[in-house]
Design a protein around this motif. Sequence first.
Motif, PDB file in Angstrom:
ATOM      1  N   ASN A   4     -22.797 -11.549  45.304  1.00 13.52           N
ATOM      2  CA  ASN A   4     -22.659 -12.977  45.001  1.00 13.52           C
ATOM      3  C   ASN A   4     -23.935 -13.545  44.390  1.00 13.52           C
ATOM      4  OD1 ASN A   4     -19.943 -14.027  45.830  1.00 13.52           O
ATOM      5  ND2 ASN A   4     -20.503 -12.899  47.669  1.00 13.52           N
ATOM      6  N   ILE A   5     -25.077 -13.146  44.891  1.00 14.10           N
ATOM      7  CA  ILE A   5     -26.344 -13.626  44.328  1.00 14.10           C
ATOM      8  C   ILE A   5     -26.486 -13.158  42.877  1.00 14.10           C
ATOM      9  CG2 ILE A   5     -28.865 -13.399  44.471  1.00 14.10           C
ATOM     10  CD1 ILE A   5     -28.503 -13.384  47.558  1.00 14.10           C
ATOM     11  N   ALA A   6     -26.165 -11.897  42.626  1.00 13.16           N
ATOM     12  CA  ALA A   6     -26.229 -11.371  41.260  1.00 13.16           C
ATOM     13  C   ALA A   6     -25.230 -12.098  40.353  1.00 13.16           C
ATOM     14  CB  ALA A   6     -25.958  -9.866  41.252  1.00 13.16           C
ATOM     15  N   ALA A   7     -24.065 -12.459  40.884  1.00 17.44           N
ATOM     16  CA  ALA A   7     -23.065 -13.188  40.098  1.00 17.44           C
ATOM     17  C   ALA A   7     -23.560 -14.588  39.735  1.00 17.44           C
ATOM     18  CB  ALA A   7     -21.751 -13.278  40.867  1.00 17.44           C
ATOM     19  N   VAL A   8     -24.244 -15.243  40.667  1.00 19.24           N
ATOM     20  CA  VAL A   8     -24.831 -16.559  40.368  1.00 19.24           C
ATOM     21  C   VAL A   8     -25.876 -16.395  39.266  1.00 19.24           C
ATOM     22  CG1 VAL A   8     -26.274 -18.428  41.282  1.00 19.24           C
ATOM     23  CG2 VAL A   8     -24.357 -17.563  42.630  1.00 19.24           C
ATOM     24  N   GLY A   9     -26.683 -15.353  39.363  1.00 19.30           N
ATOM     25  CA  GLY A   9     -27.678 -15.076  38.327  1.00 19.30           C
ATOM     26  C   GLY A   9     -27.030 -14.831  36.980  1.00 19.30           C
ATOM     27  N   GLN A  10     -25.956 -14.070  36.964  1.00 27.59           N
ATOM     28  CA  GLN A  10     -25.257 -13.782  35.711  1.00 27.59           C
ATOM     29  C   GLN A  10     -24.712 -15.063  35.100  1.00 27.59           C
ATOM     30  OE1 GLN A  10     -25.162 -10.729  34.295  1.00 27.59           O
ATOM     31  NE2 GLN A  10     -24.229 -11.655  32.524  1.00 27.59           N
ATOM     32  N   THR A  11     -24.203 -15.941  35.937  1.00 32.72           N
ATOM     33  CA  THR A  11     -23.669 -17.216  35.455  1.00 32.72           C
ATOM     34  C   THR A  11     -24.788 -18.089  34.887  1.00 32.72           C
ATOM     35  OG1 THR A  11     -21.907 -17.096  37.099  1.00 32.72           O
ATOM     36  CG2 THR A  11     -22.317 -19.242  36.099  1.00 32.72           C
ATOM     37  N   LYS A  12     -25.922 -18.146  35.583  1.00 32.00           N
ATOM     38  CA  LYS A  12     -27.058 -18.949  35.117  1.00 32.00           C
ATOM     39  C   LYS A  12     -27.616 -18.402  33.806  1.00 32.00           C
ATOM     40  CE  LYS A  12     -28.849 -21.001  39.329  1.00 32.00           C
ATOM     41  NZ  LYS A  12     -29.541 -22.242  39.023  1.00 32.00           N
ATOM     42  N   LEU A  55     -32.657 -13.961  40.219  1.00 30.88           N
ATOM     43  CA  LEU A  55     -31.499 -13.848  41.124  1.00 30.88           C
ATOM     44  C   LEU A  55     -30.804 -12.502  40.947  1.00 30.88           C
ATOM     45  CD1 LEU A  55     -29.991 -17.438  40.899  1.00 30.88           C
ATOM     46  CD2 LEU A  55     -31.010 -16.367  42.917  1.00 30.88           C
ATOM     47  N   SER A  56     -30.711 -12.055  39.710  1.00 29.54           N
ATOM     48  CA  SER A  56     -30.085 -10.759  39.434  1.00 29.54           C
ATOM     49  C   SER A  56     -30.877  -9.631  40.085  1.00 29.54           C
ATOM     50  CB  SER A  56     -29.998 -10.541  37.922  1.00 29.54           C
ATOM     51  OG  SER A  56     -29.411  -9.298  37.642  1.00 29.54           O
ATOM     52  N   ILE A  57     -32.203  -9.705  40.013  1.00 29.37           N
ATOM     53  CA  ILE A  57     -33.053  -8.689  40.633  1.00 29.37           C
ATOM     54  C   ILE A  57     -32.847  -8.684  42.145  1.00 29.37           C
ATOM     55  CG2 ILE A  57     -35.454  -8.088  41.160  1.00 29.37           C
ATOM     56  CD1 ILE A  57     -36.125  -9.098  38.291  1.00 29.37           C
ATOM     57  N   ILE A  58     -32.868  -9.869  42.754  1.00 26.51           N
ATOM     58  CA  ILE A  58     -32.689  -9.975  44.210  1.00 26.51           C
ATOM     59  C   ILE A  58     -31.312  -9.449  44.625  1.00 26.51           C
ATOM     60  CG2 ILE A  58     -32.428 -11.610  46.124  1.00 26.51           C
ATOM     61  CD1 ILE A  58     -34.585 -13.340  44.625  1.00 26.51           C
ATOM     62  N   GLY A  59     -30.271  -9.889  43.934  1.00 28.76           N
ATOM     63  CA  GLY A  59     -28.913  -9.467  44.270  1.00 28.76           C
ATOM     64  C   GLY A  59     -28.707  -7.974  44.117  1.00 28.76           C
ATOM     65  N   ASN A  60     -29.202  -7.414  43.018  1.00 28.85           N
ATOM     66  CA  ASN A  60     -29.053  -5.976  42.804  1.00 28.85           C
ATOM     67  C   ASN A  60     -29.879  -5.171  43.790  1.00 28.85           C
ATOM     68  OD1 ASN A  60     -27.174  -5.392  40.572  1.00 28.85           O
ATOM     69  ND2 ASN A  60     -28.511  -6.776  39.446  1.00 28.85           N
ATOM     70  N   ALA A  61     -31.050  -5.675  44.163  1.00 33.65           N
ATOM     71  CA  ALA A  61     -31.870  -4.981  45.168  1.00 33.65           C
ATOM     72  C   ALA A  61     -31.139  -4.953  46.508  1.00 33.65           C
ATOM     73  CB  ALA A  61     -33.228  -5.668  45.306  1.00 33.65           C
ATOM     74  N   SER A  72     -31.133 -22.996  28.715  1.00 35.25           N
ATOM     75  CA  SER A  72     -32.420 -23.388  29.289  1.00 35.25           C
ATOM     76  C   SER A  72     -33.235 -22.147  29.636  1.00 35.25           C
ATOM     77  CB  SER A  72     -32.186 -24.231  30.545  1.00 35.25           C
ATOM     78  OG  SER A  72     -33.344 -24.294  31.331  1.00 35.25           O
ATOM     79  N   LYS A  73     -34.469 -22.111  29.159  1.00 30.15           N
ATOM     80  CA  LYS A  73     -35.354 -20.974  29.448  1.00 30.15           C
ATOM     81  C   LYS A  73     -35.620 -20.871  30.944  1.00 30.15           C
ATOM     82  CE  LYS A  73     -37.468 -21.451  24.965  1.00 30.15           C
ATOM     83  NZ  LYS A  73     -38.631 -21.878  24.217  1.00 30.15           N
ATOM     84  N   LYS A  74     -35.767 -22.014  31.592  1.00 30.03           N
ATOM     85  CA  LYS A  74     -36.025 -22.023  33.034  1.00 30.03           C
ATOM     86  C   LYS A  74     -34.834 -21.425  33.792  1.00 30.03           C
ATOM     87  CE  LYS A  74     -37.140 -25.110  36.852  1.00 30.03           C
ATOM     88  NZ  LYS A  74     -37.315 -26.494  37.289  1.00 30.03           N
ATOM     89  N   GLN A  75     -33.625 -21.799  33.395  1.00 33.75           N
ATOM     90  CA  GLN A  75     -32.415 -21.266  34.032  1.00 33.75           C
ATOM     91  C   GLN A  75     -32.289 -19.763  33.795  1.00 33.75           C
ATOM     92  OE1 GLN A  75     -29.748 -22.813  35.833  1.00 33.75           O
ATOM     93  NE2 GLN A  75     -31.249 -24.435  36.100  1.00 33.75           N
TER      94      GLN A  75
END
Length: 137
Positions: free
Chosen positions: A23-31, A46-52, A36-39
């Motif tokens: 779910n965390i990786a999915a939120v990252g993928q959506t963002k 988020l993708s790194i955290i979720g995949n880890a 926005s560069k910040k997003q």
Amino acid sequence: MAKKLSIEEQLAAYAWLQAIGTNIAAVGQTKSLSKSKKQQDEANKLSIIGNAMQSIANAAQAELTAAQRSTASNKESNELTVIGNLLQSVGNALQVVAGVEDLHTSGSNGRSSARRKTVPPVKRKTVPAARRNKSRS
């Protein structure tokens, strides 16, 4: 003193960790769809955290499943499950490595130099209608 969890309870706990990571990786993928560069920078983190989280959970599930080898009713199925969990763990770990590499190669603007490159549009030669019709004959 804390109760020792059975292998089945540990497998369930790691399945939840894996699901949370997904779910965390999915939120990252959506963002990452944001302009926005910040997003996009946040999306990569988020993708790194979720995949880890998924990689750790899959590795633990592989270890726990392997520990059940002696009591498994279907040894071949047990081995395939271990291999599948290890493959998922390695795949997620590679995504973490790629995400970290992307963070390191990002410029000060938070975007990867590879993302900034644009491909020029393909220029197509137009053939006058009279010439197109002659070539079809």
